[in-house]
Write an enzyme that holds these catalytic residues in place. Sequence first.
Site, PDB file in Angstrom:
ATOM      1  N   GLU A  35      -1.952   4.971   5.813  1.00 52.45           N
ATOM      2  CA  GLU A  35      -2.863   4.686   6.906  1.00 52.45           C
ATOM      3  C   GLU A  35      -2.028   3.943   7.958  1.00 52.45           C
ATOM      4  O   GLU A  35      -1.361   2.965   7.615  1.00 52.45           O
ATOM      5  CB  GLU A  35      -3.949   3.754   6.350  1.00 52.45           C
ATOM      6  CG  GLU A  35      -5.246   3.841   7.051  1.00 52.45           C
ATOM      7  CD  GLU A  35      -6.238   2.839   6.469  1.00 52.45           C
ATOM      8  OE1 GLU A  35      -6.274   2.643   5.244  1.00 52.45           O
ATOM      9  OE2 GLU A  35      -6.958   2.262   7.284  1.00 52.45           O
ATOM     10  N   ARG A 261       0.027   0.551  -9.149  1.00 51.11           N
ATOM     11  CA  ARG A 261       0.683   0.014  -7.946  1.00 51.11           C
ATOM     12  C   ARG A 261       1.875  -0.813  -8.356  1.00 51.11           C
ATOM     13  O   ARG A 261       1.897  -1.386  -9.446  1.00 51.11           O
ATOM     14  CB  ARG A 261      -0.249  -0.952  -7.206  1.00 51.11           C
ATOM     15  CG  ARG A 261      -1.494  -0.388  -6.670  1.00 51.11           C
ATOM     16  CD  ARG A 261      -2.319  -1.519  -6.067  1.00 51.11           C
ATOM     17  NE  ARG A 261      -1.836  -1.874  -4.750  1.00 51.11           N
ATOM     18  CZ  ARG A 261      -2.226  -1.255  -3.634  1.00 51.11           C
ATOM     19  NH1 ARG A 261      -3.092  -0.270  -3.686  1.00 51.11           N
ATOM     20  NH2 ARG A 261      -1.756  -1.632  -2.475  1.00 51.11           N
ATOM     21  N   LYS A 271      -1.221  -4.967   3.045  1.00 50.66           N
ATOM     22  CA  LYS A 271      -0.996  -4.947   4.492  1.00 50.66           C
ATOM     23  C   LYS A 271      -1.791  -6.044   5.184  1.00 50.66           C
ATOM     24  O   LYS A 271      -1.321  -6.643   6.137  1.00 50.66           O
ATOM     25  CB  LYS A 271      -1.357  -3.578   5.054  1.00 50.66           C
ATOM     26  CG  LYS A 271      -0.208  -2.606   4.927  1.00 50.66           C
ATOM     27  CD  LYS A 271      -0.533  -1.284   5.556  1.00 50.66           C
ATOM     28  CE  LYS A 271      -1.280  -0.421   4.587  1.00 50.66           C
ATOM     29  NZ  LYS A 271      -1.548   0.919   5.059  1.00 50.66           N
TER      30      LYS A 271
END
Length: 553
Positions: A35, A261, A271
Site C-alpha cells: 500500500e 510476519r 508503517k
Amino acid sequence: MAETELRPTNFIRQIIDKDLSNGLHDSVATRFPPEPNGYLHIGHAKSICLNFGIAQDYKGTCNLRFDDTNPEKEDIDYVNSIKEDVSWLGFEWDGEERYSSNYFDQLHGYAVELIEKGLAYVDFSSQEKMREMRGTLTAPGTNSPYRDTSVEENLAHFEKMRQGEYKEGECSLRAKIDMTSSFMCMRDPVIYRVKFAHHHQTGDKWCIYPMYDFTHCISDAIEGISHSLCTLEFQDNRRLYDWVIENISIDCTPRQYEFSRLNLEYTVLSKRKLIQLVDEAHVSGWDDPRMPTIAGIRRRGYTPSALREFCLRIGVTKMDNMVEMGMLEACIRDELNQSAPRRMAVLEPLKLVIENYPQDKTEILDAPNHPNDESMSTRSVPFTKEIFIEKEDFRIEANKKFKRLVLNKEVRLRNAYVVRADRVDTDESGEVTTVYCTYDEQTLGVDPADGRKVKGVIHWVSAEHGINAEIRLYDRLFNVPNPAAEEDFTAAINPESLTIKQGVVEPSLAEAELASAFQFERTGYFCVDKDSSEQQLVFNRTVGLRDTWERSQ
Ligand code: ATP
Ligand code: MG
C-alpha cells in the site's frame, strides 16, 4: 557472496511444487502488493524476497501492484520510494507496475454483478448501528433492516453512491454473506464506501472506493496470480477472498497462502509507528540509518545481497517469532568481512609524537587492502613524526591483558613500526593530551631483531596527512526488545542511539565514493554517508566487528 542456499525450501514452495506436478498450474505468478502509504521496511523485504524469489526460481512472474484503495493516506512519493527499494533489492517486476486503481471500473462492475445476484446491498445504518449488529466473537450478529432491499433499489442506490449523491458515512455497499458466521469478516462486510477524496492515480473520477478485501482478490484474479502470498493476519479473510472469487464471473481462481510476519528485536515494523518516528522527528527521516526501512538500512551501509541473505536465513514459516538483531548484523558482517577494503581511522584522536623521527619526513608505506585477499592489492599510507592514535589505546598503567600502548612499553603501529611510549603531556584535569614515543627503525614489517616480543597492534593516522571526518556511530533505536508492546513506544527510544565523533581518517579515503564500504581496522564497518561534502566526509558505522547485541548488554 555465496547466499546460504541457491534454492531454499519452505511450505509455500512445497505447495507450488505439488500444484505444478499435479497439473493444477503450469506456471507460477505471484505479486508483491504494497500500500503506498509509507516507506518499505525490512518486513516487506521478507515478502519481496519470497514473492520475487519464487518467480525467479520457478521461471514465473511477479507483479508489483500498488494496493491503492485508501487515497487519503497514499502518496506518489511513497510509490516512487517503493519502486526504488524493490529495484535496489535486485528484483524486476513483470511489465509495468500495476495499481489496484487500474481495475476500479472492473471492480465496480463486479460489485454491480453481486447486487444483481442478490449478494450485495446498500446499507444506510449508522456506523454505530452497524457495529452493534455485527455481534462479537461469542455472539452472532443480526441482520440489517436493509438486507432485503430489492435488487432494483440496491442498483439505484449504488448508482447514486457513485454519482456522489450520498454523503460519506451515509451508506455503504455490503456483501450479503452470513451474519452468524464464526468468521467476523464474513458478517456482511462492507465492500464499497463513499469517500470524496482525490486519488493519486484516478484523480477525481471516483467518490466511492472499494475495500481492501474486495479489491485484493479480484486484482489477483485479473492479473492471473496463481499463489497469493500474504501475512498471517489475513488468515480469516481467506474465506472472504474465496467467497468473492466464487461469486463473480471471472475465470481465474488464485489461492491465498499465509506466512508469518517478520518481527525484529529492538525496532518497530509498522508503517504507522514508523511514520510517527519521522513526523515527531525522533529520527532524521525515513532514511535515517537507525530506521528499519529499506532506505534507512541502505544508508546504514547494508547491501542488497546481505538483505537477501538475511531473508534466506530467517526462512518462511507459519510460526510467529521475534528475530534477533544480531542475525541481521551477521549477514552484513559476513559479507563485508570478505569484500570491504581495510582502512585506518581514529575515532577519538590522541596525538602521538615520535621524537626520534625526522621532523619533515613523510614515508609512504604500503598497506594491504585485505589481510586474506591479495587480489585486493595495497594502498599508500603516509607515516610522519606526528600521528593520531585512539585515545582508548593508551594508558599510563595497565595490566597484561591490555594489549595496546602503555607508558614505558612497546606496541606495533599497524602496517608500520614498533614504538615505545616514553612520557606524556597532561592537561590540568590530568588527562593525557600528547604521548611522546621513540620508534625502532628496524621494525618496519618485521619483529625486533633482539627477540623482544611486541604483542599489541594499534591503528593510527598521520596528523599531517589525515582527513577530518564526522563519524556516526549507531546503536539500537529502542531500549527494549519489543517496543511495540509498550504503551508509548516512543518512550522506549534509546537516547544514545546516535553518537557523533570527530575523527581523523587516512588520506586514501578522500576519494571514497558515496555508499562505498570499508572496514576501519579494529573499529567496525563503515560507509560514506550522503551528507558528505567537499569540506566534510561523513561516515556511518554499518556494524561493529563483533556482535554487540547480546542479551547480557
Ligand atoms: P504495516 O503493518 O507495516 O503497515 P502492511 O502489511 O500494512 O504493513 P502493506 O503495504 O500492506 O503493509 O504490505 C505489503 C506486503 O508486505 C503485504 O503482503 C504484507 O503482508 C507484507 N508485509 C508487511 N509487513 C510484513 C512483515 N513484517 N513481514 C513480512 N511481510 C510483511
Ligand atoms: Mg496493509
